[in-house]
Design an enzyme around this catalytic site. Sequence first.
Site, PDB file in Angstrom:
ATOM      1  N   GLU A 128       8.476   4.388   3.930  1.00 20.38           N
ATOM      2  CA  GLU A 128       9.311   3.288   4.414  1.00 20.38           C
ATOM      3  C   GLU A 128      10.753   3.541   3.997  1.00 20.38           C
ATOM      4  O   GLU A 128      10.978   3.901   2.836  1.00 20.38           O
ATOM      5  CB  GLU A 128       8.850   1.952   3.840  1.00 20.38           C
ATOM      6  N   GLY A 268      11.112  -0.125  -6.444  1.00 19.12           N
ATOM      7  CA  GLY A 268      10.132  -0.563  -7.440  1.00 19.12           C
ATOM      8  C   GLY A 268       8.731  -0.050  -7.143  1.00 19.12           C
ATOM      9  O   GLY A 268       8.027   0.413  -8.036  1.00 19.12           O
ATOM     10  N   ALA A 269       8.336  -0.135  -5.889  1.00 19.55           N
ATOM     11  CA  ALA A 269       6.987   0.267  -5.509  1.00 19.55           C
ATOM     12  C   ALA A 269       6.876   0.216  -3.993  1.00 19.55           C
ATOM     13  O   ALA A 269       7.799  -0.227  -3.314  1.00 19.55           O
ATOM     14  CB  ALA A 269       5.947  -0.667  -6.119  1.00 19.55           C
ATOM     15  N   MET A 270       5.714   0.670  -3.487  1.00 22.55           N
ATOM     16  CA  MET A 270       5.519   0.724  -2.031  1.00 22.55           C
ATOM     17  C   MET A 270       4.085   0.364  -1.689  1.00 22.55           C
ATOM     18  O   MET A 270       3.146   0.877  -2.272  1.00 22.55           O
ATOM     19  CB  MET A 270       5.881   2.131  -1.538  1.00 22.55           C
ATOM     20  N   GLU A 305       3.303  -6.095  -4.068  1.00 22.48           N
ATOM     21  CA  GLU A 305       2.755  -5.012  -3.232  1.00 22.48           C
ATOM     22  C   GLU A 305       1.369  -5.385  -2.731  1.00 22.48           C
ATOM     23  O   GLU A 305       1.021  -5.112  -1.589  1.00 22.48           O
ATOM     24  CB  GLU A 305       2.709  -3.684  -4.001  1.00 22.48           C
ATOM     25  N   HIS A 308       1.534  -7.730   0.175  1.00 21.46           N
ATOM     26  CA  HIS A 308       1.929  -7.066   1.425  1.00 21.46           C
ATOM     27  C   HIS A 308       0.716  -6.649   2.259  1.00 21.46           C
ATOM     28  O   HIS A 308       0.857  -6.408   3.455  1.00 21.46           O
ATOM     29  CB  HIS A 308       2.743  -5.805   1.119  1.00 21.46           C
ATOM     30  N   GLU A 327       9.396  -9.003   3.920  1.00 20.37           N
ATOM     31  CA  GLU A 327       9.935  -9.016   2.554  1.00 20.37           C
ATOM     32  C   GLU A 327      10.255 -10.423   2.062  1.00 20.37           C
ATOM     33  O   GLU A 327       9.937 -10.785   0.929  1.00 20.37           O
ATOM     34  CB  GLU A 327      11.157  -8.094   2.443  1.00 20.37           C
TER      35      GLU A 327
END
Length: 883
Positions: A128, A268-270, A305, A308, A327
Amino acid sequence: MSQPAAIHLADYQAPAWRVLDTRLTFDLAPSATRVTTVLTLEANPDAAVGSDATPPLVLNGEHLTLESVRVDGRALASDEYKLDETHLTLAGLPANCELETVVVIDPAANTALEGLYVSSGMFCTQCEAEGFRRITYYPDRPDVMSVFTTTIIADKDSYPILLSNGNPIERGEREGGRHFVTWQDPHPKPCYLFALVAGDLVKHDDSFTTMSGRDVALEIWVEPENLDKTQHAMNSLKASMKWDEEVYGREYDLDIFMIVAVNDFNMGAMENKGLNIFNSACVLANPDTTTDAAFQRVEGVVAHEYFHNWSGNRVTCRDWFQLSLKEGFTVYRDQTFSADMNSAPVKRIEDVAMLRTAQFAEDAGPTAHPVRPASYIEISNFYTLTIYEKGSEVVRMVANLLGEEAFRRGSDLYFARNDGSAATIEDFISAMSEASGRDFSQFMRWYSQAGTPNIAASGTFDAQAGTYSLTLRQSTPPSPGQAEKLPLVIPVRMGLVGADGSDLTLTLDGEALGTEIVLELTEAEQTFVFTGLAGDAEPVPSLLRGFSAPVKLAFDYSREQLAFLMQHDSDGFNRWDAGQRLAMAALEDLMAAWQRGEQEAQLDERLLAAYRFLLQSEASDRAVLAEMLTLPSEAYIAEQQSVVDVDAIHWARKTAKAQLASALRDDFVALYHANAQQGDYAPTFEQMARRSLKNAALSYLMSIEDEEGMRLSQAQLAAAHNMTDVRAALTMLVHSSRTDLGDPALKSFAERWSHDPLVMDQWFSIQVTRPQADVLDRVRFLMEHPAFSLTNPNKVRALIGAFAGQNRVNFHRLDGEGYRLLADVVIELNRLNPEIAARIITPLTRYKRFDAKRQDLMKAELERIRGEKLSNNLYEVVEKALA
Ligand code: B3K
Ligand code: ZN
């Protein structure tokens, strides 16, 4: 120089081709990984086509070396396709066909950390928003969704663990010490959710039984030395899974959920489907190495995460203009989750404090953009506080306008209707509208207008008539490309506080509505007349309770009224906010005195009295008290000024703190001891509240270098009970004038922790935020330290980011050396990691907020940067800043 083109929301067109199936094979080697991609394609019958012929197939691809192209098994000659730096185009394809491409990529040379790269010897991906195009030729856009089957082949000794999305379906050996694993993800997804990891990793195993009784394997994969830092993330994951079932009715949908920690990560993270990849700073936690704040960040990011999986993956975004659809909503979800797990008022205070400093500053600066931008050059530049935090505030307003039940109905409808598809913000809002019967057409302006709205509030009390008239006027300042703004729907939660401190009954248009209501401001100006107040003394309005809208609200409170609200407001957030307003007024007095050259100014007695009250009132909630005892940050104070005077701000805050400390010294000592008891460390909010209160007390004592404070700091550091206390004590010693104490403490800290990168990041930050004037030399010196590296984003943030963002007096030195240092780093990073370069430059882009001399110095550095061959990321930011 050719200028990169902007992409516009208005130009959106449905994809010309669909991908029904994606089969990837990675033959991994650090400098030459071969990627074979087989796509089952179908010309999109929904897309506009002019003739019977199929439209050209345009695939994105960057930094790829193309080896071969086959259509339905036939190898194409190089004149049968068009290839340039960013695209592979094929024309005249049959409406249904199979395309095979083979490319070679160089993950070891990938310092941008987008696509496939190597971090600490392991392979990992970040796709992303547009990283997949650095892996293979593909329609790299979120509205193209496909099932993926991924085979990873690698050397078995170096990469025993091979992970991708979905479930493992096959594994086996290959020649030459290699092995392979094939993964299949049954859920169609856009390629930005693809992930691959290969490395020598160990896992923390657990499981979760979903609400329908399915067992899900939970795995957190880390380097072996970090296995003792995974428990908190695992607890947080399980709590998130449960919470999403209970609060949103959302169940997890695969048999396995994995998290992998990597050291080099831009964000931070995915949330890759079934395989979340995390910056190690946002997943690893252990009391010896991790502060309370970082424990909370881990909990929040793990939840974010995980959430999401529904708000982002099951329902994704049609295009990147809709980014806040996933988001903003997911931040709202993680904020409410953290509020439920911890102290809800403290969570709200922290989130609002961040919004009001950083997001409001963004909204007032050269890169201001709406929650749904109308155009962008580089989408990576739009992972912003506006998209995330303001986007969350907009969802919060929807939730508050609808009430809990209707909001849940709306979210159920949104998920049901859009499951498995790529949606827009209209899809979200129309579900909310249908579930509630509410018209959101004016509300949609929150998504299209940039800038922070102002509300000027004023009230008049007519004792005789028994009426209180509250007038609210709204206006939104112009922002780049948007001169005129229309009135928004602004929910203003409020009460009227009577002389005895209790909320009065609110009567509007003859109807008694209770003691707290939400006024809906929809016009430029509206007056609300509350009646039935005969016999009462003038009430004090408590406005925007809980921060019910992301606006700046001004009301001409007297300091007595603020002190009164600080004690009596029934809304915890507004009690805190009244304290902040009172402190701001006192700080403004001091700044004015400093500007007149009076360095002997005294702090307003009323603030002192308010602090005394706080310290002596027993009833206070500890967690909130720690927040209330914190003066507004330098960044927040700066936000309130028309021209930022960094030196006045620094001096005023320091002076206020020292005077509070001197006057209330014994109370702070007592507060320290009352909260110093130590049991085993636990990241519970009760314990965290005690530690933050204790360390707040210590920081007051250290602001006057009180002897007892010095002794307590040293003892706290030596006791080494947990990193929260160690870091607080070390910071206070290092930031004091006692280098004879600070320097040796830093040295032994580094000796103890040189093996741990996340602890060394803290060591960097502590030093570069030192207020003393020699800090710039320290920054330069530390940039040469073996533990520092410009290719690791965490290091860049810990050292350069902390210096430029938090050490305001020294960054803004009048000789311009702070600016020069940042510009030098930006120029280096422009080559190494454009995404980080375009973020770290932010403080320079805000030059218009400062005096003429600093403006010139900052602009000169921006011009110097502009003279380089810039990445699209930096080009967009620098051009906007200098426009
Ligand atoms: N969705 C990711 C974004 C990463 C994009 C970086 N260019 C992080 C998150 O919001 O969960
Ligand atoms: Zn997110």
